[in-house]
Design a protein around this motif. Structure first.
Motif, PDB file in Angstrom:
ATOM      1  N   ASP A  51       0.823  -1.214   0.000  1.00 37.12           N
ATOM      2  CA  ASP A  51       0.000   0.000   0.000  1.00 37.12           C
ATOM      3  C   ASP A  51       0.858   1.266   0.000  1.00 37.12           C
ATOM      4  O   ASP A  51       0.352   2.362  -0.211  1.00 37.12           O
ATOM      5  CB  ASP A  51      -0.965  -0.007   1.190  1.00 37.12           C
ATOM      6  N   PHE A  52       2.150   1.105   0.265  1.00 40.35           N
ATOM      7  CA  PHE A  52       3.127   2.203   0.222  1.00 40.35           C
ATOM      8  C   PHE A  52       2.741   3.360   1.149  1.00 40.35           C
ATOM      9  O   PHE A  52       3.011   4.529   0.854  1.00 40.35           O
ATOM     10  CB  PHE A  52       3.335   2.692  -1.214  1.00 40.35           C
ATOM     11  N   ASP A  53       2.132   3.000   2.284  1.00 41.06           N
ATOM     12  CA  ASP A  53       1.751   4.033   3.246  1.00 41.06           C
ATOM     13  C   ASP A  53       2.953   4.574   4.011  1.00 41.06           C
ATOM     14  O   ASP A  53       2.852   5.593   4.689  1.00 41.06           O
ATOM     15  CB  ASP A  53       0.688   3.506   4.221  1.00 41.06           C
ATOM     16  N   SER A  54       4.095   3.892   3.902  1.00 37.84           N
ATOM     17  CA  SER A  54       5.303   4.354   4.590  1.00 37.84           C
ATOM     18  C   SER A  54       6.255   5.079   3.646  1.00 37.84           C
ATOM     19  O   SER A  54       7.410   5.318   3.996  1.00 37.84           O
ATOM     20  CB  SER A  54       6.020   3.169   5.245  1.00 37.84           C
ATOM     21  N   THR A  55       5.773   5.408   2.444  1.00 43.11           N
ATOM     22  CA  THR A  55       6.606   6.136   1.486  1.00 43.11           C
ATOM     23  C   THR A  55       5.979   7.496   1.177  1.00 43.11           C
ATOM     24  O   THR A  55       4.756   7.650   1.221  1.00 43.11           O
ATOM     25  CB  THR A  55       6.766   5.347   0.171  1.00 43.11           C
TER      26      THR A  55
END
Length: 217
Positions: A51-55
């Motif tokens: 989900d790339f929520d940390s990028t």
């Protein structure tokens, strides 16, 4: 031999030098921020998933620029980003799967990530979790050969089922013969080999094999 290397989003300082495992037939999967970690080490993953929520938005744009296949999933989903990457790895039908960036950080994440080794074991795939100080594998009943590795001298065999039956250790500093281990015991921790090779065998149960360096005794 075909190998898949998965890099998760755990603490980057726990990652080893991934080039040591960047063999000719390795396909790389970045799970969420693990894709950034791969690029930081100069390795372009074959797949970026999560989900790339940390990028950040800039980092997401970079991923789309540098990586051919970027699969974005919703934040609210039934699987973790790492589990999605593991399922992709299984589809690729490798002989072995390395998992990096899955230890350290939040304890709940680390414990769940280690349990993903069960999924690979059910598929008769060899999964190995690797960080700077440890190698972690899951072993089912049978005879298993262990070769000496100066980087991971300490060996612990940790029961994952109520009973481990007839555990025998040969060419270990602390040998065992047909021992029964109960879940929660520390009897088979902090051992090491005598010589270049040893074996352990057992008739029933599942063991987590943790090999650690001298710092992680």
């Amino acid at each position: 031999m075909t190998i898949v290397g998965i890099v998760g989003g755990g603490p980057e300082d726990r990652l080893p030098d991934l080039h040591l495992y960047n063999e000719q037939n390795v396909q790389w999967i970045g799970a969420d921020r693990g894709s950034i970690y791969l690029l930081n080490q100069g390795i372009v993953p074959d797949y970026a998933m999560g989900d790339f929520d940390s990028t950040s938005e800039d980092e997401k744009a970079m991923l789309h620029t540098k990586i051919n296949q970027v699969d974005t999933y919703p934040i609210e989903k039934d699987q973790t980003d790492l589990e999605i990457a593991v399922q992709k790895a299984i589809e690729l039908k490798p002989d072995k799967i390395y998992l990096f960036g899955v230890t350290g950080g939040r304890l709940d994440h680390e414990l769940v990530n280690i349990q993903l080794l069960y999924q690979l074991s059910e598929q008769n795939l060899r999964g190995i979790i690797i960080d700077k100080g440890n190698l972690i594998e899951l072993k089912r009943a049978g005879v298993h050969i262990v070769e000496y590795d100066e980087n991971y001298e300490n060996i612990s065999l940790i029961p994952q089922t109520p009973l481990i039956k007839n555990l025998t250790l040969k060419n270990f500093y602390y040998p065992l013969t047909n021992a029964t281990l109960e879940f929660g015991t520390t009897l088979s921790t902090s051992n090491r080999l005598i010589g270049k090779k040893g074996t352990f065998s057992f008739d029933e149960g599942i063991l987590l094999v943790v090999r650690s360096d001298a710092v992680h005794q």
